[in-house]
Design a protein around this motif. Sequence first.
Motif: not given
Length: 438
Positions: A161, A164-165, A172
């Motif tokens: 995460e 992806l952020d 995302k």
Amino acid sequence: MYHVVGGGIAGLAAAYSLQQRGHEVEIFEGSSDLGGLAASYETAGDPIEKFYHHLSKSEETIVRLADELGAGSRIEWLVGENAYHIEGETYPMDTPWQILAFPHWSVYDKFRLGMLTLDIDVRGGIPSFDTYERLEDFEDQSAVEFAKEHTTENVYDTFFEPLLDAKFGDRKEDVSAAWLLARIKFRGERDLLRGEILGYPKGGFEALLDPLVESVGRDTVRTETRVTGLGIENGEVTTVTTETAGETTTHDTDGVVVATMPNVLEELAGYTCEIDFQGAVCAVVTMDRPLTDTYWLNIADEAPFGALIEHTNFVPPARYGGDHLLYVASYVQSDEEWLATADDDEIEDRWLDAIAGMFPDFDRDHVEQFRLAKAPRAAPIYERGYLDMVVPYDLQDDVADGLYYAGMASEAQYPERSLDGGIVAGFECAKRIDRKAD
């Protein structure tokens, strides 16, 4: 005479390949620089790219081209050490025992992530060795769902995460699992004792671009020349209109390769590409000492940038007159974001203050120069169904005969953009032109 719109790596590759096939060609570049996102700054030694670059072992076309140009021996394969910054601490993440020592994952977390990186699907308790062979099978699944399903919730929360952020921000959820899986494969070859093996040319990427430009011929390239229109008659591209220093010229053409972002293709030919692009803001910070002891530092903590890439922990600082060079990089998904509207001084202050907050030994007095580059369209957002949106190399059926596309929205830049992909796209267009000419 064939014409190429754009003097980046894809446009240069298209021109080179056309010439190798016996065709006359001319390149039009709107700016004063060649190389696109691979353009460089001067330093106290070798030039340094404005946006960070290196080669993966999977990028074979650019290596073959370098060999053809007599520059292959300049590419060195070096260890690019990686680390991860989370909850105020930095953890090296290169060797198996470093990953095993990472305190934020359980043994099971590490097992599931390890199996994924080895291309082994252990869902259901029976190992499968062919699940991940076809990226297309994951085109319509989200990267978020994939990461949770194929590793664990904790690995997603603490690793995927944040990454992806940093890469896609609030987009995302739209990103394809095919992109994430390809990313794992793309950053491929590792030395178990040292870490990831990456390529970089002695003298920077100018050492590859310069012989490519020389081979194409500098008199073949028209810089500060903007293409303003295409003439299409009876379903065929017949002319190219350019503007240089306020003067307009129309050129007869046998065909045109558009080697730019797809918005230029839309302006010139009306072809609409549905792929969304994100911008990039990247600083090269020149320092009198190193900040870290790693090359690529991913950041899980709150920070106004996505990654810190300390180039001189990859390439020796002696190549740059002893200076230490650090990339500070972030992507921009919206024109409304602070990073898209802030001026250079504001960005410098916020970014350097954030670095000081992460590394107590850092002092602004260590910084000798802060150079900032911005690209409004630097990378695609690899959404689900991305392959259905790529722009064809040959646009005969969609727009007109004699129109080709080699920009970043081409299939060669899937599932990840690269210099290698730009060269492949340029070569593919030249190949199609040559077939028709025969």
